[in-house]
Design a protein around this motif. Sequence first.
Motif, PDB file in Angstrom:
ATOM      1  N   TRP A   1      48.784  -9.567  36.109  1.00  0.00           N
ATOM      2  CA  TRP A   1      47.570 -10.280  36.053  1.00  0.00           C
ATOM      3  C   TRP A   1      47.581 -11.608  36.949  1.00  0.00           C
ATOM      4  O   TRP A   1      46.425 -11.734  37.847  1.00  0.00           O
ATOM      5  CB  TRP A   1      46.880 -10.455  34.581  1.00  0.00           C
ATOM      6  CG  TRP A   1      45.789 -11.122  34.665  1.00  0.00           C
ATOM      7  CD1 TRP A   1      44.549 -10.361  34.595  1.00  0.00           C
ATOM      8  CD2 TRP A   1      45.211 -12.585  34.853  1.00  0.00           C
ATOM      9  NE1 TRP A   1      43.650 -11.248  34.607  1.00  0.00           N
ATOM     10  CE2 TRP A   1      43.824 -12.463  34.854  1.00  0.00           C
ATOM     11  CE3 TRP A   1      46.052 -13.537  35.010  1.00  0.00           C
ATOM     12  CZ2 TRP A   1      43.164 -13.564  34.942  1.00  0.00           C
ATOM     13  CZ3 TRP A   1      45.113 -14.814  34.960  1.00  0.00           C
ATOM     14  CH2 TRP A   1      43.794 -14.742  35.032  1.00  0.00           C
ATOM     15  N   LEU A 101      35.421 -12.871  34.851  1.00  0.00           N
ATOM     16  CA  LEU A 101      35.147 -11.596  34.734  1.00  0.00           C
ATOM     17  C   LEU A 101      34.706 -10.839  35.949  1.00  0.00           C
ATOM     18  O   LEU A 101      35.461  -9.924  36.318  1.00  0.00           O
ATOM     19  CB  LEU A 101      34.193 -11.135  33.706  1.00  0.00           C
ATOM     20  CG  LEU A 101      33.655  -9.813  33.391  1.00  0.00           C
ATOM     21  CD1 LEU A 101      34.941  -9.065  32.801  1.00  0.00           C
ATOM     22  CD2 LEU A 101      32.668  -9.709  32.434  1.00  0.00           C
ATOM     23  N   GLY A 105      38.474  -9.417  36.490  1.00  0.00           N
ATOM     24  CA  GLY A 105      38.088  -7.986  35.636  1.00  0.00           C
ATOM     25  C   GLY A 105      38.319  -8.215  34.222  1.00  0.00           C
ATOM     26  O   GLY A 105      38.083  -7.277  33.503  1.00  0.00           O
ATOM     27  N   SER A 106      38.779  -9.286  33.966  1.00  0.00           N
ATOM     28  CA  SER A 106      38.959  -9.643  32.453  1.00  0.00           C
ATOM     29  C   SER A 106      38.662 -10.883  31.887  1.00  0.00           C
ATOM     30  O   SER A 106      38.529 -11.846  32.547  1.00  0.00           O
ATOM     31  CB  SER A 106      40.490  -9.304  32.242  1.00  0.00           C
ATOM     32  OG  SER A 106      41.126  -8.354  32.304  1.00  0.00           O
ATOM     33  N   PHE A 108      38.087 -13.156  27.681  1.00  0.00           N
ATOM     34  CA  PHE A 108      38.190 -12.894  26.244  1.00  0.00           C
ATOM     35  C   PHE A 108      37.579 -14.152  25.705  1.00  0.00           C
ATOM     36  O   PHE A 108      37.527 -15.179  26.388  1.00  0.00           O
ATOM     37  CB  PHE A 108      39.862 -12.842  25.855  1.00  0.00           C
ATOM     38  CG  PHE A 108      40.359 -11.804  26.675  1.00  0.00           C
ATOM     39  CD1 PHE A 108      40.565 -10.407  25.890  1.00  0.00           C
ATOM     40  CD2 PHE A 108      41.292 -11.746  27.436  1.00  0.00           C
ATOM     41  CE1 PHE A 108      41.093  -9.155  26.346  1.00  0.00           C
ATOM     42  CE2 PHE A 108      42.051 -10.672  28.272  1.00  0.00           C
ATOM     43  CZ  PHE A 108      41.746  -9.510  27.498  1.00  0.00           C
ATOM     44  N   PRO A 127      42.982 -14.552  30.634  1.00  0.00           N
ATOM     45  CA  PRO A 127      43.929 -13.723  30.338  1.00  0.00           C
ATOM     46  C   PRO A 127      45.545 -13.922  30.245  1.00  0.00           C
ATOM     47  O   PRO A 127      46.197 -13.367  29.642  1.00  0.00           O
ATOM     48  CB  PRO A 127      43.593 -12.622  31.500  1.00  0.00           C
ATOM     49  CG  PRO A 127      42.241 -12.882  31.730  1.00  0.00           C
ATOM     50  CD  PRO A 127      42.131 -14.476  31.954  1.00  0.00           C
ATOM     51  N   THR A 138      44.517  -1.071  22.886  1.00  0.00           N
ATOM     52  CA  THR A 138      43.131  -1.747  22.515  1.00  0.00           C
ATOM     53  C   THR A 138      43.537  -2.776  21.739  1.00  0.00           C
ATOM     54  O   THR A 138      44.369  -2.944  20.946  1.00  0.00           O
ATOM     55  CB  THR A 138      42.155  -0.608  21.928  1.00  0.00           C
ATOM     56  OG1 THR A 138      42.592  -0.529  20.471  1.00  0.00           O
ATOM     57  CG2 THR A 138      41.665   0.624  22.620  1.00  0.00           C
TER      58      THR A 138
END
Length: 182
Positions: A1, A101, A105-106, A108, A127, A138
């Motif tokens: 990441w 994002l 792409g991530s 939280f 992330p 998940t």
Amino acid sequence: WSDMRAEGLKLLGTTIDKRTKPFLGASGVYDPIMAEAVIRYWAVTHTEALPPDGPCKTKIIGSSLPETEQKGQRIQDWMNLYLTKLAPEYYPDMDQAIFWLALVGSMFKQVYQCPIRKRPVSPFIMPQDLIVPYSTVTIEDAQRLTRVRHMSRRDIKMRQMKGIWLDTDLVEPSLTGSQDAL
């Protein structure tokens, strides 16, 4: 990441590389299409997710009675007041989350009752600060979730003074291995 994040930032075209390949002085500028895509995604999503009047909308499913409509409107008004005025960190934090994002792409968010502010909060978590077992498919199925928190001494002391955390001497990290109380 982390590698993907670094590459994404590089591809935004915000830096100019001094290249020696294929020849000395070759252009090191990246095409701005990545930056344009990220900004466009951010702008559209920001407008939809963070409208000036508040992001919450209520919808009555099934038969609606006047008191149900009124209750739904009260809930919508309260949530929008809370997110736009009473939780001043919500919009800037969500704005940053939308940008990340788009770029990597991530993103939280953690929603919890803050013992210091004495109200619900919903901070954005990068992330790299969310640790889950490698086999996790998940978030719902994760056996354990761990959040890395970067806190100032003041934040730690406040939690100690309120009795949330054990009041012990804080030590400054040392490269030599010895720990001296602060």
